[in-house]
Design a protein around this motif. Structure first.
Motif, PDB file in Angstrom:
ATOM      1  N   VAL A  69      -3.903   6.857   7.347  1.00 40.77           N
ATOM      2  CA  VAL A  69      -2.655   6.146   7.069  1.00 40.77           C
ATOM      3  C   VAL A  69      -1.758   6.281   8.296  1.00 40.77           C
ATOM      4  O   VAL A  69      -1.249   7.366   8.588  1.00 40.77           O
ATOM      5  CB  VAL A  69      -1.944   6.702   5.821  1.00 40.77           C
ATOM      6  N   ASP A  70      -1.581   5.176   9.020  1.00 39.27           N
ATOM      7  CA  ASP A  70      -0.838   5.068  10.275  1.00 39.27           C
ATOM      8  C   ASP A  70      -1.601   5.740  11.420  1.00 39.27           C
ATOM      9  O   ASP A  70      -2.333   6.714  11.215  1.00 39.27           O
ATOM     10  CB  ASP A  70       0.582   5.604  10.159  1.00 39.27           C
ATOM     11  N   THR A  98       1.632   1.398   7.321  1.00 37.63           N
ATOM     12  CA  THR A  98       2.735   1.411   6.358  1.00 37.63           C
ATOM     13  C   THR A  98       3.944   0.627   6.830  1.00 37.63           C
ATOM     14  O   THR A  98       4.791   0.248   6.023  1.00 37.63           O
ATOM     15  CB  THR A  98       3.193   2.842   6.042  1.00 37.63           C
ATOM     16  N   SER A 127      -2.984  -3.885   5.516  1.00 35.38           N
ATOM     17  CA  SER A 127      -1.527  -3.905   5.382  1.00 35.38           C
ATOM     18  C   SER A 127      -1.147  -4.989   4.383  1.00 35.38           C
ATOM     19  O   SER A 127      -1.985  -5.806   3.976  1.00 35.38           O
ATOM     20  CB  SER A 127      -0.837  -4.187   6.723  1.00 35.38           C
ATOM     21  N   ILE A 168      -2.148   1.299  -2.859  1.00 31.08           N
ATOM     22  CA  ILE A 168      -1.231   0.913  -1.791  1.00 31.08           C
ATOM     23  C   ILE A 168      -0.158   0.028  -2.400  1.00 31.08           C
ATOM     24  O   ILE A 168      -0.463  -1.043  -2.950  1.00 31.08           O
ATOM     25  CB  ILE A 168      -1.976   0.164  -0.667  1.00 31.08           C
ATOM     26  N   ASP A 178       6.549  -3.291   4.501  1.00 26.80           N
ATOM     27  CA  ASP A 178       6.253  -1.864   4.348  1.00 26.80           C
ATOM     28  C   ASP A 178       5.450  -1.581   3.076  1.00 26.80           C
ATOM     29  O   ASP A 178       5.563  -2.296   2.068  1.00 26.80           O
ATOM     30  CB  ASP A 178       7.548  -1.049   4.309  1.00 26.80           C
ATOM     31  N   PHE A 180       3.639   2.083   0.817  1.00 21.85           N
ATOM     32  CA  PHE A 180       3.310   3.508   0.773  1.00 21.85           C
ATOM     33  C   PHE A 180       1.986   3.668   0.042  1.00 21.85           C
ATOM     34  O   PHE A 180       1.534   2.747  -0.662  1.00 21.85           O
ATOM     35  CB  PHE A 180       4.429   4.345   0.140  1.00 21.85           C
ATOM     36  N   GLY A 192       5.361   6.678   4.312  1.00 21.91           N
ATOM     37  CA  GLY A 192       5.803   5.871   5.437  1.00 21.91           C
ATOM     38  C   GLY A 192       7.309   6.004   5.630  1.00 21.91           C
ATOM     39  O   GLY A 192       7.910   7.010   5.233  1.00 21.91           O
TER      40      GLY A 192
END
Length: 315
Positions: A69-70, A98, A127, A168, A178, A180, A192
């Protein structure tokens, strides 16, 4: 009387023990610098946080491979990848973005090329569909090789990975793209920039971020999080920046945003200008806790963002 004293002491002791368990997760995080080694912190189950690679990075490891994640700041790629390899030598299969900022997506292309999907392609970047749209509109557009191509348009997406249901959730907080991520079995939320412990929220109005998006996103996290005994621990929440948290920390951040938003809204209704609102110091009881010295996350930036958002007719 002796019985009451014993009960009180037992409760205090239990709370201190719970606090110590929770504090242990955060031990050493403050010592990690932005350009130094990347620290791995075990959170729960197969989920780890990587601290020091820019924004906080969350990693799920298991028999199926690695989900990230990221991807962190570009300058830290080698340190980030080395930290992941200490956790697992298996393929990086999935990457979730995120938000839009460079310290969250700076290594998208390199991280994707460092892994592969089960059919041999570079690791897939997931995303919400609004995020790559925003990436194209940036002053320096994100190249297609670094953009998420595995997108979803609904309010949530789920997948099952490493024996963990992964959800998600879309939230128009920092930007309108955005999300999370909730690892349901491990009971860990990668928030995030919908949640921070280091500064005020950074509402990127230009890229669709809204005050209400922050409130709604935090409400969703609060709905999912479950506190442990005596409100310490339970569901762990990893902010975009800052220490590992639990539900009580998120509630405090949520209430701060709502209180300041309502103060600014009331001032707008009274006909106050932005300069007058800034001069009124409507955030002064929170500044010592959340205000960055300057720039994004500062008092001036936060107040102006909320003012612009509310003045535009959004809630």
């Amino acid at each position: 009387m002796k019985t009451l004293t014993a009960i009180v002491l037992a409760l205090v002791g239990a709370r201190l023990f719970a606090q110590e368990q929770f504090i242990d997760v955060n031990r050493g995080i403050k010592e990690v610098g932005a350009n130094g080694p990347v620290k791995t912190v075990h959170i729960s189950g197969g989920v780890y946080a990587l601290i020091g690679g820019g924004a906080n990075i969350v990693v799920s490891v298991g028999d199926e491979g690695v989900l990230v994640v990221d991807t962190g700041a570009a300058a830290q790629f080698e340190n980030i990848l080395a930290a992941i390899r200490t956790l697992s030598k298996k393929e990086i299969r999935w990457i979730v973005n995120t938000t839009l900022d460079a310290d969250h997506i700076g290594n998208n292309e390199k991280m994707s090329n460092s892994g592969k999907t089960v059919n041999g392609n570079p690791a897939a970047i997931i995303s919400h569909e609004k995020l790559p749209f925003r990436m194209v509109k940036l002053p320096v557009p994100v190249p297609v090789s670094a953009r998420p191509l595995n997108t979803f348009f609904s309010e949530q997406r789920d997948l099952y990975f490493n024996d963990d249901p992964v959800f998600i959730y879309h939230t128009a907080s920092h930007t309108d793209g955005d999300v999370f991520v909730h690892f349901r079995h491990a009971d860990v939320i990668a928030a995030g920039d919908t949640f921070l412990t280091t500064t005020y929220p950074v509402i990127d109005v230009t890229n669709g971020g809204t005050t209400q998006g922050y409130v709604d996103g935090l409400n969703r996290i609060l709905d999912l999080a479950v506190p442990k005994h005596l409100e310490e621990g339970g569901t762990y929440i990893i902010p975009g920046h800052g220490r590992i948290c639990d539900e009580a920390d998120v509630l405090e951040y949520h209430d701060m945003i709502v209180i300041i938003r309502d103060r600014i809204r009331d001032a707008i209704k009274k006909g106050m200008t932005l300069d007058q609102i800034k001069a009124a110091r409507l955030t002064r009881d929170y500044d010592a806790r959340y205000a960055a010295a300057s720039g994004p996350g500062s008092t001036a930036n936060f107040v102006e963002s909320v003012y612009r958002d509310l003045s535009s007719g959004k809630k």
